[in-house]
Design a protein around this motif. Structure first.
Motif, PDB file in Angstrom:
ATOM      1  N   PRO A   1       0.798  -1.234   0.000  1.00  0.00           N
ATOM      2  CA  PRO A   1       0.000   0.000   0.000  1.00  0.00           C
ATOM      3  C   PRO A   1       0.827   1.278   0.000  1.00  0.00           C
ATOM      4  O   PRO A   1       0.460   2.267  -0.649  1.00  0.00           O
ATOM      5  N   LEU A   2       1.958   1.281   0.698  1.00  0.00           N
ATOM      6  CA  LEU A   2       2.790   2.479   0.771  1.00  0.00           C
ATOM      7  C   LEU A   2       3.932   2.462  -0.249  1.00  0.00           C
ATOM      8  O   LEU A   2       4.760   3.363  -0.270  1.00  0.00           O
ATOM      9  N   GLY A   3       3.969   1.420  -1.091  1.00  0.00           N
ATOM     10  CA  GLY A   3       4.933   1.398  -2.176  1.00  0.00           C
ATOM     11  C   GLY A   3       6.065   0.406  -1.986  1.00  0.00           C
ATOM     12  O   GLY A   3       6.262  -0.160  -0.908  1.00  0.00           O
ATOM     13  N   VAL A   4       6.801   0.187  -3.075  1.00  0.00           N
ATOM     14  CA  VAL A   4       7.991  -0.667  -3.084  1.00  0.00           C
ATOM     15  C   VAL A   4       9.165   0.213  -3.492  1.00  0.00           C
ATOM     16  O   VAL A   4       9.131   0.887  -4.531  1.00  0.00           O
ATOM     17  N   TYR A   5      10.219   0.211  -2.680  1.00  0.00           N
ATOM     18  CA  TYR A   5      11.349   1.116  -2.883  1.00  0.00           C
ATOM     19  C   TYR A   5      12.642   0.307  -2.934  1.00  0.00           C
ATOM     20  O   TYR A   5      12.756  -0.766  -2.332  1.00  0.00           O
ATOM     21  N   SER A   6      13.615   0.830  -3.646  1.00  0.00           N
ATOM     22  CA  SER A   6      14.846   0.068  -3.845  1.00  0.00           C
ATOM     23  C   SER A   6      16.050   0.985  -3.924  1.00  0.00           C
ATOM     24  O   SER A   6      15.926   2.201  -4.126  1.00  0.00           O
ATOM     25  N   THR A   7      17.209   0.380  -3.778  1.00  0.00           N
ATOM     26  CA  THR A   7      18.467   1.073  -4.000  1.00  0.00           C
ATOM     27  C   THR A   7      19.422   0.096  -4.683  1.00  0.00           C
ATOM     28  O   THR A   7      19.067  -1.056  -4.932  1.00  0.00           O
ATOM     29  N   LEU A   8      20.628   0.547  -4.993  1.00  0.00           N
ATOM     30  CA  LEU A   8      21.585  -0.264  -5.758  1.00  0.00           C
ATOM     31  C   LEU A   8      22.676  -0.840  -4.860  1.00  0.00           C
ATOM     32  O   LEU A   8      23.088  -0.206  -3.882  1.00  0.00           O
ATOM     33  N   GLY A   9      23.137  -2.046  -5.227  1.00  0.00           N
ATOM     34  CA  GLY A   9      24.262  -2.667  -4.551  1.00  0.00           C
ATOM     35  C   GLY A   9      25.493  -2.662  -5.440  1.00  0.00           C
ATOM     36  O   GLY A   9      25.437  -2.273  -6.606  1.00  0.00           O
ATOM     37  N   ASN A  10      26.598  -3.124  -4.918  1.00  0.00           N
ATOM     38  CA  ASN A  10      27.865  -3.067  -5.657  1.00  0.00           C
ATOM     39  C   ASN A  10      27.842  -3.878  -6.953  1.00  0.00           C
ATOM     40  O   ASN A  10      28.578  -3.566  -7.893  1.00  0.00           O
ATOM     41  N   HIS A  11      26.978  -4.891  -7.044  1.00  0.00           N
ATOM     42  CA  HIS A  11      26.917  -5.716  -8.258  1.00  0.00           C
ATOM     43  C   HIS A  11      26.048  -5.108  -9.355  1.00  0.00           C
ATOM     44  O   HIS A  11      26.020  -5.636 -10.470  1.00  0.00           O
ATOM     45  N   ASP A  12      25.336  -4.043  -9.048  1.00  0.00           N
ATOM     46  CA  ASP A  12      24.354  -3.505  -9.998  1.00  0.00           C
ATOM     47  C   ASP A  12      24.934  -2.516 -11.005  1.00  0.00           C
ATOM     48  O   ASP A  12      24.204  -2.027 -11.872  1.00  0.00           O
ATOM     49  N   TYR A  13      26.217  -2.236 -10.914  1.00  0.00           N
ATOM     50  CA  TYR A  13      26.829  -1.225 -11.786  1.00  0.00           C
ATOM     51  C   TYR A  13      27.592  -1.832 -12.972  1.00  0.00           C
ATOM     52  O   TYR A  13      28.106  -1.096 -13.813  1.00  0.00           O
ATOM     53  N   GLY A  14      27.690  -3.152 -13.015  1.00  0.00           N
ATOM     54  CA  GLY A  14      28.443  -3.794 -14.096  1.00  0.00           C
ATOM     55  C   GLY A  14      29.940  -3.736 -13.910  1.00  0.00           C
ATOM     56  O   GLY A  14      30.701  -3.934 -14.864  1.00  0.00           O
ATOM     57  N   ASP A  15      30.392  -3.496 -12.665  1.00  0.00           N
ATOM     58  CA  ASP A  15      31.830  -3.346 -12.414  1.00  0.00           C
ATOM     59  C   ASP A  15      32.586  -4.670 -12.460  1.00  0.00           C
ATOM     60  O   ASP A  15      33.816  -4.674 -12.545  1.00  0.00           O
ATOM     61  N   TYR A  16      31.880  -5.790 -12.381  1.00  0.00           N
ATOM     62  CA  TYR A  16      32.549  -7.087 -12.294  1.00  0.00           C
ATOM     63  C   TYR A  16      32.504  -7.850 -13.623  1.00  0.00           C
ATOM     64  O   TYR A  16      32.669  -9.066 -13.650  1.00  0.00           O
ATOM     65  N   ARG A  17      32.317  -7.118 -14.686  1.00  0.00           N
ATOM     66  CA  ARG A  17      32.311  -7.717 -16.019  1.00  0.00           C
ATOM     67  C   ARG A  17      33.226  -6.922 -16.923  1.00  0.00           C
ATOM     68  O   ARG A  17      33.313  -5.694 -16.808  1.00  0.00           O
ATOM     69  N   ALA A  18      33.921  -7.620 -17.816  1.00  0.00           N
ATOM     70  CA  ALA A  18      34.781  -6.946 -18.799  1.00  0.00           C
ATOM     71  C   ALA A  18      33.921  -6.516 -19.986  1.00  0.00           C
ATOM     72  O   ALA A  18      33.433  -7.354 -20.751  1.00  0.00           O
ATOM     73  N   TRP A  19      33.721  -5.210 -20.149  1.00  0.00           N
ATOM     74  CA  TRP A  19      32.880  -4.689 -21.225  1.00  0.00           C
ATOM     75  C   TRP A  19      33.710  -4.361 -22.450  1.00  0.00           C
ATOM     76  O   TRP A  19      34.871  -3.980 -22.340  1.00  0.00           O
ATOM     77  N   ALA A  20      33.096  -4.522 -23.611  1.00  0.00           N
ATOM     78  CA  ALA A  20      33.791  -4.216 -24.867  1.00  0.00           C
ATOM     79  C   ALA A  20      34.103  -2.727 -24.969  1.00  0.00           C
ATOM     80  O   ALA A  20      35.086  -2.328 -25.586  1.00  0.00           O
ATOM     81  N   SER A  21      33.253  -1.897 -24.361  1.00  0.00           N
ATOM     82  CA  SER A  21      33.461  -0.448 -24.428  1.00  0.00           C
ATOM     83  C   SER A  21      32.768   0.217 -23.246  1.00  0.00           C
ATOM     84  O   SER A  21      31.896  -0.380 -22.597  1.00  0.00           O
ATOM     85  N   ALA A  22      33.148   1.454 -22.992  1.00  0.00           N
ATOM     86  CA  ALA A  22      32.507   2.231 -21.939  1.00  0.00           C
ATOM     87  C   ALA A  22      31.038   2.464 -22.264  1.00  0.00           C
ATOM     88  O   ALA A  22      30.187   2.534 -21.365  1.00  0.00           O
ATOM     89  N   GLU A  23      30.724   2.557 -23.542  1.00  0.00           N
ATOM     90  CA  GLU A  23      29.348   2.755 -23.971  1.00  0.00           C
ATOM     91  C   GLU A  23      28.484   1.554 -23.601  1.00  0.00           C
ATOM     92  O   GLU A  23      27.327   1.703 -23.175  1.00  0.00           O
ATOM     93  N   ASP A  24      29.036   0.352 -23.759  1.00  0.00           N
ATOM     94  CA  ASP A  24      28.284  -0.855 -23.398  1.00  0.00           C
ATOM     95  C   ASP A  24      27.980  -0.876 -21.898  1.00  0.00           C
ATOM     96  O   ASP A  24      26.886  -1.257 -21.477  1.00  0.00           O
TER      97      ASP A  24
END
Length: 414
Positions: A230-253
């Protein structure tokens, strides 16, 4: 980068095979008097597990996310086998050092003449295999049962300044979903049904929706979007949610992945708080709900800006903060924001391993985090550390089970 990964996998495979060969000596010693057919079957089973382990490591590194369930389970059982064999190797090493000592003494006494090798102890070989059976059984049970053995934990928290209209409000917290590790959708659905059966007034999620990339959650949007309050569902981010633990092909990805993360929270119907606060209102009275991005000590990133999130919240009689990492509490929240009444965190998982009997709690997590599970209090400030809804790395839980937290807020002093 690819060449470095190949070298790493070759080295790791070599270590696996050398460990397997060493442990196989105990297997041969124990079954050397068995009928030939029995020995052949035992040996075949043993080396089949060895091949399975090597293939699991290779598949984990080279197969895509469409193989997520296979990767999670195979690497999980490979870890279980590795730990079990490592314990066997320790016992064998003790035996081999004893044999070496006795042989050296024999050579010294006989001056090198007529010395014979000392055979491996069958008793110690049997003891080694029995020792391996304990973690093998315990950790396998932790995967097959403990991973989704959700427990509802309840606490009453007394806040002196809580407005009367909020007295008895039921706040439900979940944390650390890690959707990229899930391998049993029906079991996860059972956990969501448990949440809905609690009929909370407000739901808060304290970060780590995925492991490495946002698309891991796509198959679970339809399940978690069922969470309503009734009063809503709220969230925040954890350290795994930023994509820091994956090797990305580019900064844009990587940037696109983060945009997808923000979109995922909207698709879920969760109000993501990014260094901001908002009022929670009941019949004309209000408290502040504050949410910061990940902020942790040690090697974990400090994305969160609590001063920014807090600005303007001073006027509210009670302030509840969502901050993924519990180390934030002692490092910044308590010293700089003594009027934040309640902080909700997760992150530790209780390391997914430990003992909880009555009021007694122990986990290796306590040696890394001062506050690692359950409720803590300093003066008038509270911290609740959720043990996590999901799992990562080892796809199971032993002793420290997945948690759904229900906090009843009460007006007054404890």
């Amino acid at each position: 980068m690819q060449q470095g990964r190949i070298i790493f996998l070759v080295v790791l495979t070599t270590i696996f095979l050398l460990l397997d060969w060493y442990v196989f000596q105990a297997v041969r010693t124990v079954w050397h008097d068995s009928p030939p057919t029995t020995r052949q079957r035992i040996y075949a089973l043993y080396w089949s597990i060895s091949v399975f382990s090597v293939l699991s490591v290779l598949s984990y590194n080279f197969l895509g996310t469409e193989w997520a369930t296979w990767k999670t389970l195979s690497i999980g059982f490979t870890f279980v086998f590795f730990v079990s064999k490592l314990l066997v190797a320790v016992v064998l090493l003790i035996d081999d050092l004893g044999r070496l000592f006795r042989w050296t003494a024999q050579v010294a006494v006989s001056h090198g003449s007529n010395t014979q090798g000392i055979s491996r102890s069958e008793f110690l070989s049997q003891a080694a295999l029995v020792t391996a059976a304990v973690p093998l059984a315990t950790m396998s049970f932790g995967i097959l049962s403990g991973a989704h053995d959700y427990r509802v934990r309840r606490q009453q928290i007394y806040l002196p300044n809580l407005p009367k209209k909020f007295d008895g409000i039921r706040l439900l917290q979940i944390s650390d979903i890690h959707s990229g590790s899930f391998f049993n959708k029906r079991a996860v659905q059972g956990g969501i049904e448990m949440i809905l059966n609690e009929k909370p007034d407000i739901i808060c999620f304290t970060g780590d929706l995925v492991n490495n990339e946002t698309k891991e959650v796509n198959d679970y949007i339809q399940l978690f979007e069922k969470l309503k309050a009734p009063l809503g569902v709220y969230s925040t981010l954890g350290n795994h949610d930023y994509g820091d633990y994956r090797a990305w092909a580019s900064a844009e990805d990587k940037r696109k992945n983060f945009e997808d993360m923000l979109l995922a929270h909207r698709r879920l119907g969760w109000r993501l708080l990014l260094d901001e606060h908002l009022p929670i209102q009941v019949e004309g009275e209000a408290i502040a709900l504050i949410g910061v991005q990940n902020w942790g000590t040690g090697r974990f990133p400090k994305y969160g800006k609590l001063h920014k999130a807090y600005q303007g919240a001073e006027e509210y009689p009670v302030k509840i903060l969502l901050s993924h990492d519990p180390s934030h509490w002692d490092a910044q929240i308590r010293p700089e924001f003594p009027d934040i009444d309640l902080t909700l965190a997760g992150h530790t998982h209780g390391m997914q391993f430990g003992i909880e009997i009555g009021d007694f709690r122990w986990s290796p997590a306590k040696y890394r985090y001062k506050q690692w599970a359950d409720l803590y209090r300093e003066g008038r400030q509270y911290l609740y550390v959720n043990r996590g809804f999901g799992y990562i790395g080892f796809p199971g839980r032993v002793g420290i089970l997945p948690e759904i937290t229900v906090l009843e807020l009460r007006s007054g002093r404890a």
